[in-house]
Design a protein around this motif. Structure first.
Motif, PDB file in Angstrom:
ATOM      1  N   MET A 125       0.815  -1.219   0.000  1.00  0.00           N
ATOM      2  CA  MET A 125       0.000   0.000   0.000  1.00  0.00           C
ATOM      3  C   MET A 125       0.846   1.265   0.000  1.00  0.00           C
ATOM      4  N   MET A 126       2.167   1.115   0.003  1.00  0.00           N
ATOM      5  CA  MET A 126       3.041   2.274   0.133  1.00  0.00           C
ATOM      6  C   MET A 126       2.891   3.240  -1.032  1.00  0.00           C
ATOM      7  N   SER A 127       2.830   2.712  -2.261  1.00  0.00           N
ATOM      8  CA  SER A 127       2.697   3.591  -3.422  1.00  0.00           C
ATOM      9  C   SER A 127       1.364   4.328  -3.402  1.00  0.00           C
ATOM     10  N   LYS A 128       0.309   3.672  -2.890  1.00  0.00           N
ATOM     11  CA  LYS A 128      -1.001   4.326  -2.789  1.00  0.00           C
ATOM     12  C   LYS A 128      -0.985   5.410  -1.719  1.00  0.00           C
ATOM     13  N   LEU A 129      -0.221   5.187  -0.644  1.00  0.00           N
ATOM     14  CA  LEU A 129      -0.070   6.215   0.382  1.00  0.00           C
ATOM     15  C   LEU A 129       0.602   7.448  -0.212  1.00  0.00           C
ATOM     16  N   VAL A 130       1.661   7.229  -0.990  1.00  0.00           N
ATOM     17  CA  VAL A 130       2.366   8.338  -1.636  1.00  0.00           C
ATOM     18  C   VAL A 130       1.431   9.066  -2.598  1.00  0.00           C
ATOM     19  N   SER A 131       0.650   8.297  -3.364  1.00  0.00           N
ATOM     20  CA  SER A 131      -0.289   8.897  -4.313  1.00  0.00           C
ATOM     21  C   SER A 131      -1.311   9.761  -3.599  1.00  0.00           C
ATOM     22  N   GLU A 171      12.344   2.043  -4.856  1.00  0.00           N
ATOM     23  CA  GLU A 171      11.607   0.776  -4.825  1.00  0.00           C
ATOM     24  C   GLU A 171      10.700   0.712  -3.592  1.00  0.00           C
ATOM     25  N   ILE A 172      11.200   1.190  -2.456  1.00  0.00           N
ATOM     26  CA  ILE A 172      10.400   1.215  -1.225  1.00  0.00           C
ATOM     27  C   ILE A 172       9.159   2.066  -1.423  1.00  0.00           C
ATOM     28  N   VAL A 173       9.345   3.230  -2.026  1.00  0.00           N
ATOM     29  CA  VAL A 173       8.225   4.151  -2.255  1.00  0.00           C
ATOM     30  C   VAL A 173       7.169   3.515  -3.156  1.00  0.00           C
ATOM     31  N   GLN A 174       7.607   2.655  -4.081  1.00  0.00           N
ATOM     32  CA  GLN A 174       6.669   1.973  -4.961  1.00  0.00           C
ATOM     33  C   GLN A 174       6.000   0.778  -4.295  1.00  0.00           C
ATOM     34  N   GLY A 175       6.374   0.510  -3.050  1.00  0.00           N
ATOM     35  CA  GLY A 175       5.727  -0.554  -2.298  1.00  0.00           C
ATOM     36  C   GLY A 175       6.365  -1.913  -2.413  1.00  0.00           C
ATOM     37  N   ALA A 176       7.566  -1.986  -2.971  1.00  0.00           N
ATOM     38  CA  ALA A 176       8.235  -3.278  -3.148  1.00  0.00           C
ATOM     39  C   ALA A 176       8.733  -3.833  -1.812  1.00  0.00           C
ATOM     40  N   SER A 177       8.599  -5.122  -1.625  1.00  0.00           N
ATOM     41  CA  SER A 177       9.140  -5.783  -0.441  1.00  0.00           C
ATOM     42  C   SER A 177      10.629  -6.003  -0.638  1.00  0.00           C
ATOM     43  N   ASN A 178      11.324  -6.374   0.440  1.00  0.00           N
ATOM     44  CA  ASN A 178      12.751  -6.659   0.329  1.00  0.00           C
ATOM     45  C   ASN A 178      13.016  -7.767  -0.687  1.00  0.00           C
ATOM     46  N   GLU A 180      11.174  -8.555  -3.316  1.00  0.00           N
ATOM     47  CA  GLU A 180      10.958  -8.041  -4.667  1.00  0.00           C
ATOM     48  C   GLU A 180      12.114  -7.146  -5.107  1.00  0.00           C
ATOM     49  N   ILE A 181      12.613  -6.329  -4.185  1.00  0.00           N
ATOM     50  CA  ILE A 181      13.739  -5.448  -4.509  1.00  0.00           C
ATOM     51  C   ILE A 181      14.965  -6.287  -4.873  1.00  0.00           C
ATOM     52  N   ALA A 182      15.202  -7.314  -4.090  1.00  0.00           N
ATOM     53  CA  ALA A 182      16.351  -8.186  -4.355  1.00  0.00           C
ATOM     54  C   ALA A 182      16.258  -8.809  -5.742  1.00  0.00           C
ATOM     55  N   ARG A 183      15.064  -9.263  -6.105  1.00  0.00           N
ATOM     56  CA  ARG A 183      14.872  -9.891  -7.415  1.00  0.00           C
ATOM     57  C   ARG A 183      15.051  -8.882  -8.547  1.00  0.00           C
ATOM     58  N   ARG A 184      14.494  -7.693  -8.369  1.00  0.00           N
ATOM     59  CA  ARG A 184      14.572  -6.676  -9.424  1.00  0.00           C
ATOM     60  C   ARG A 184      16.005  -6.173  -9.639  1.00  0.00           C
ATOM     61  N   LEU A 185      16.738  -6.038  -8.537  1.00  0.00           N
ATOM     62  CA  LEU A 185      18.085  -5.479  -8.641  1.00  0.00           C
ATOM     63  C   LEU A 185      19.168  -6.545  -8.750  1.00  0.00           C
ATOM     64  N   GLY A 186      18.783  -7.808  -8.639  1.00  0.00           N
ATOM     65  CA  GLY A 186      19.746  -8.884  -8.775  1.00  0.00           C
ATOM     66  C   GLY A 186      20.738  -8.970  -7.636  1.00  0.00           C
ATOM     67  N   ILE A 187      20.265  -8.700  -6.406  1.00  0.00           N
ATOM     68  CA  ILE A 187      21.132  -8.781  -5.226  1.00  0.00           C
ATOM     69  C   ILE A 187      20.455  -9.647  -4.178  1.00  0.00           C
ATOM     70  N   ALA A 188      21.192 -10.006  -3.148  1.00  0.00           N
ATOM     71  CA  ALA A 188      20.648 -10.859  -2.094  1.00  0.00           C
ATOM     72  C   ALA A 188      19.670 -10.076  -1.211  1.00  0.00           C
ATOM     73  N   GLU A 189      18.660 -10.784  -0.697  1.00  0.00           N
ATOM     74  CA  GLU A 189      17.680 -10.142   0.168  1.00  0.00           C
ATOM     75  C   GLU A 189      18.329  -9.593   1.439  1.00  0.00           C
ATOM     76  N   THR A 190      19.329 -10.305   1.962  1.00  0.00           N
ATOM     77  CA  THR A 190      20.029  -9.811   3.153  1.00  0.00           C
ATOM     78  C   THR A 190      20.751  -8.500   2.849  1.00  0.00           C
ATOM     79  N   THR A 191      21.264  -8.358   1.623  1.00  0.00           N
ATOM     80  CA  THR A 191      21.919  -7.110   1.214  1.00  0.00           C
ATOM     81  C   THR A 191      20.906  -5.971   1.182  1.00  0.00           C
ATOM     82  N   VAL A 192      19.706  -6.270   0.682  1.00  0.00           N
ATOM     83  CA  VAL A 192      18.649  -5.255   0.652  1.00  0.00           C
ATOM     84  C   VAL A 192      18.328  -4.791   2.070  1.00  0.00           C
ATOM     85  N   LYS A 193      18.205  -5.736   2.997  1.00  0.00           N
ATOM     86  CA  LYS A 193      17.895  -5.382   4.386  1.00  0.00           C
ATOM     87  C   LYS A 193      18.942  -4.448   4.959  1.00  0.00           C
ATOM     88  N   ILE A 194      20.188  -4.709   4.668  1.00  0.00           N
ATOM     89  CA  ILE A 194      21.268  -3.851   5.163  1.00  0.00           C
ATOM     90  C   ILE A 194      21.148  -2.456   4.562  1.00  0.00           C
TER      91      ILE A 194
END
Length: 221
Positions: A125-131, A171-178, A180-194
């Motif tokens: 719902m994050m992107s809808k909140l921003v909208s 990506e956060i503003v668009q509502g992506a989870s960690n 989803e961000i990891a998959r889109r950017l091709g990095i590990a989910e733990t890296t996204v969390k950091i």
């Protein structure tokens, strides 16, 4: 306290949350009238409120619950991803807007954050909140959003983010989870969390909701 007209879902949710340390289910209700009566009797610290119930919508029940439980945090727990439902809930005094698709640990974590006074919104719902913020459908005069906006920092702080952190911020503003961000950017989910932890620290914020408000004020996203 859990308020939901679907008995099977309500009982399943109660069983799920009962396994979480530090959370105690003190009661349940199946409709608006029962919710107000039970809330007055039990005085829960947190209320999980469904929006679509027979007789009265959850958002229409918010004023009554806020009157009976002025110190409690009332969070919507719903299937609706409608922006109007989100804005109506936050305008009505809800401390959060959570989707029923959340898994147990994430829901429990959101409840703990809400108990500490933080507003919580499902990532979807994050992107809808921003909208809604940008369309002035949810002005910062709304108490929950005003509290978030007070923590916003100077725009030039964004320059302190690395290029990768800037990508993740959007990506956060668009509502992506960690995940989803990891998959889109091709990095590990733990890296996204950091990276997310670094973003919050650099911006002086505490949650993704605050990031959404901060970004909206600056036209980021």
């Amino acid at each position: 306290m859990v308020v939901d007209d679907h008995k099977l879902f309500r009982r399943g949710l109660i069983a799920l949350l009962a396994q979480e340390d530090g959370l105690e289910i003190v009661g349940e209700a199946a409709d608006g009238a029962e919710a107000l009566r039970r809330a007055g009797e039990l005085k829960p610290d947190l209320v999980l409120l469904d929006n679509h119930m027979p007789g009265v919508r959850g958002v229409d029940l918010l004023p009554g619950l806020r009157e009976v439980l002025p110190q409690a945090q009332v969070l919507m727990l719903t299937v609706s991803e409608d922006e109007q439902d989100l804005t109506a809930a936050l305008r009505g005094g809800a401390a959060g807007y959570l989707l029923k698709t959340m898994d147990g640990p994430d829901l429990a974590a959101a409840l703990r954050r809400a108990h500490e006074g933080e507003s919580v919104v499902s990532p979807e719902m994050m992107s809808k909140l921003v909208s809604a913020l940008r369309a002035s459908a949810l002005p910062v005069a709304v108490p929950q959003v005003a509290a978030l906006a007070e923590t916003a920092v100077a725009p030039d702080v964004e320059a302190g983010l690395s290029p990768r952190e800037g990508e993740i911020l959007r990506e956060i503003v668009q509502g992506a989870s960690n995940k989803e961000i990891a998959r889109r950017l091709g990095i590990a989910e733990t890296t996204v969390k950091i990276h997310v932890q670094h973003i919050l620290r650099k911006l002086g914020l505490n949650s993704r909701v605050q990031v959404a408000v901060w970004a909206s004020e600056r036209g980021i996203g």
